[in-house]
Design a protein around this motif. Structure first.
Motif, mmCIF file in Angstrom:
data_model
loop_
_atom_site.group_PDB
_atom_site.id
_atom_site.type_symbol
_atom_site.label_atom_id
_atom_site.label_comp_id
_atom_site.label_asym_id
_atom_site.label_seq_id
_atom_site.Cartn_x
_atom_site.Cartn_y
_atom_site.Cartn_z
ATOM 1 N N GLY A 167 0.644 -0.933 -0.101
ATOM 2 C CA GLY A 167 0.011 0.164 0.030
ATOM 3 C C GLY A 167 0.685 1.245 0.068
ATOM 4 N N TYR A 181 1.234 4.031 -3.127
ATOM 5 C CA TYR A 181 0.848 5.532 -2.741
ATOM 6 C C TYR A 181 2.121 6.391 -3.471
ATOM 7 C CZ TYR A 181 -0.064 9.884 -1.013
ATOM 8 O OH TYR A 181 -0.481 11.281 -0.389
ATOM 9 N N GLN A 190 2.248 8.960 -6.477
ATOM 10 C CA GLN A 190 2.794 10.254 -6.155
ATOM 11 C C GLN A 190 3.901 10.683 -7.271
ATOM 12 O OE1 GLN A 190 4.367 10.404 -2.107
ATOM 13 N NE2 GLN A 190 3.036 11.972 -1.780
ATOM 14 N N HIS A 238 -0.711 2.847 -12.584
ATOM 15 C CA HIS A 238 -0.854 1.983 -11.560
ATOM 16 C C HIS A 238 -1.652 0.746 -12.314
ATOM 17 C CE1 HIS A 238 -2.170 0.286 -7.766
ATOM 18 N NE2 HIS A 238 -3.545 0.400 -8.340
ATOM 19 N N PHE A 294 -6.220 1.692 -4.823
ATOM 20 C CA PHE A 294 -5.781 2.602 -5.347
ATOM 21 C C PHE A 294 -6.865 3.887 -5.513
ATOM 22 C CE2 PHE A 294 -5.255 5.268 -9.326
ATOM 23 C CZ PHE A 294 -3.941 5.680 -9.455
ATOM 24 N N LYS A 333 -6.620 6.604 -2.853
ATOM 25 C CA LYS A 333 -5.275 7.103 -2.583
ATOM 26 C C LYS A 333 -5.507 8.671 -2.212
ATOM 27 C CE LYS A 333 -4.305 8.472 -7.455
ATOM 28 N NZ LYS A 333 -4.063 9.747 -6.894
ATOM 29 N N ASP A 334 -6.281 9.333 -2.534
ATOM 30 C CA ASP A 334 -6.509 10.636 -2.182
ATOM 31 C C ASP A 334 -7.251 11.030 -0.916
ATOM 32 O OD1 ASP A 334 -5.123 11.401 -4.573
ATOM 33 O OD2 ASP A 334 -6.969 11.107 -5.956
ATOM 34 N N MET A 365 -0.746 3.063 3.169
ATOM 35 C CA MET A 365 -0.810 4.409 2.883
ATOM 36 C C MET A 365 -0.912 5.495 3.853
ATOM 37 S SD MET A 365 -3.016 4.413 -0.731
ATOM 38 C CE MET A 365 -4.563 3.221 -0.264
#
Length: 420
Positions: free
Chosen positions: A79, A83, A87, A100, A135, A138-139, A243
């Motif tokens: 994880g 991330y 990035q 990804h 994924f 992720k934000d 993450m």
């Protein structure tokens, strides 16, 4: 410490932690390489006769100290890496989603090939599918990642424990004075899977030639999908926690030592104590298959999460203490080549234990298997750093990166690695 340009210390911590994880995974995988699958559940289910005191001690040691924990650590790091790569892509290497999902498609294919052609215990396909879901988060805010992870983990643990608890009902119904023939047959059919006859059948398969083993694995085509159902609600939360751990600095080794020691005290030590209690219960029951299955697959899920996070903290303390040493460089290199080390271990161990290799399947005692683990660790540490001093990637890391980016990646380093 080995450096090309200035090396980000958090990447050193991540790589070294990944190196420890990929080495630690073998402490449990060695059972699946060398013995029937049910040997995971109890020391007496290996098809090699009654368990010796050494077999029991070895099972208890592996269960308390390693079972699921190194795989959990690997999931955390997956994880975190997910991330980091996203990035980098967002900063200029390309579209994060495209990068990804290309990586996950190829990882899934590698996983399928690993499962069918080499070894049934593959986790790469699981990581590829769950990685696609992780994924999407992720934000999310760090707090949201943690809350979501814990909620999904709790739901998965509840479902697993409830489904396994049904086995006790089956057993009670079959042992009741007025038990029906159907109830008795249902229990008998379930326990047949844990019989010596079942173990001997599996032993016969893995002592045969490659083509018979391949044919057997092809008949298990449903297993990768089954693992998604069984392990998805554990793997997904751990990736989210990875993450969150990267963002918070925890998994990157950026916390104060005092905070890491607190995690060890509040999570690792109580978690290991709970594992010891569970191991004692299994031993006291003489490793009753139904109770042992509940313990290994269900009841251990809470302490498994605790000890996974606790081990991460303990190993990061160790990594900090090893700063500037050659051992840290070797661990970090093993972590950077984790993909090659993971698949390479499968090729090596199946060649040792399966019939088309040295034919040692179910011929080596459980305590002796630790020597094979130690030997593999030495090999991982011995080859990884010299290789990465000369090349940018491990062999399979290079192949994976080239396929995902649809272009051959530069492999050989142009300048010698600088030692500091």
């Amino acid at each position: 410490m080995t450096r090309g340009s200035a090396m980000d210390t958090r990447l050193v911590a991540l790589d070294a932690l990944r190196g420890i994880a990929v080495m630690g995974i073998l402490t449990m995988n060695i059972i699946a390489f060398a013995l029937p699958e049910n040997a995971y559940i109890a020391p007496g289910l290996a098809g090699t006769g009654a368990a010796t005191s050494g077999d029991t001690a070895s099972w208890l040691t592996a269960f308390v100290l390693f079972d699921g924990k190194m795989r959990g650590l690997f999931s955390l790091l997956f994880g975190a890496s997910l991330y980091l790569i996203a990035q980098r892509a967002d900063r200029g290497d390309g579209n994060a989603a495209s990068v990804h999902y290309n990586r996950m498609v190829w990882l899934g294919l590698f996983g399928a090939l690993h499962f069918f052609l080499i070894w049934w215990g593959d986790i790469l396909f699981l990581y590829a599918v769950i990685g696609c879901l992780a994924f999407m988060m992720k934000d999310a805010e760090t707090k949201t990642l943690i809350v979501t992870a814990l909620a999904v983990y709790a739901i998965g643990m509840a479902l697993m424990c409830l489904s396994l608890a049904a086995l006790f009902k089956i057993e009670a119904a079959a042992q009741a004075p007025d038990a029906s023939a159907a109830s008795i047959e249902k229990l008998r059919s379930f326990l047949a899977g844990f019989s010596d006859a079942a173990a001997q059948q599996e032993i016969a398969v893995y002592r045969s030639d490659y083509w018979q083993i391949l044919h057997y694995r092809l008949g298990l085509y449903w297993r990768p999908l089954s693992m998604l159902m069984q392990s998805g609600t554990e793997t997904f939360p751990l990736m989210l926690l990875g993450m969150a751990g990267l963002r918070s600095g925890f998994i990157a080794g950026q916390w104060a030592s005092r905070r890491y020691w607190q995690v060890v005290a509040y999570l690792l030590l109580p978690g290991l104590l709970l594992y010891a209690v569970l191991g004692y219960l299994a031993w006291r029951s003489d490793f009753d298959p139904i109770l042992s299955l509940n313990i290994v697959a269900g009841w251990s899920m809470l302490p498994r999460l605790m000890t996974t996070l606790g081990y991460a903290a303990l190993f990061l303390i160790l990594i900090r203490a090893l700063a500037g040493t050659s051992l840290l460089d070797q661990l970090a290199a093993a972590g950077r080549a984790a993909f090659t080390n993971y698949l390479g271990t499968s090729i090596l161990m199946t060649s040792i234990f399966y019939g088309y290799g040295l034919d040692l399947f179910a011929r080596v005692s459980r305590p002796t298997l630790w020597l094979f683990v130690l030997g593999a660790w030495v090999l991982m540490l011995a080859w990884s750093k010299p290789w990465l001093d000369r090349f940018h990637y491990g062999p399979l890391e290079w192949l994976w990166r080239s396929l995902a980016r649809r272009a051959l990646q530069p492999m050989r380093r142009k300048t010698a690695t600088i030692q500091t």
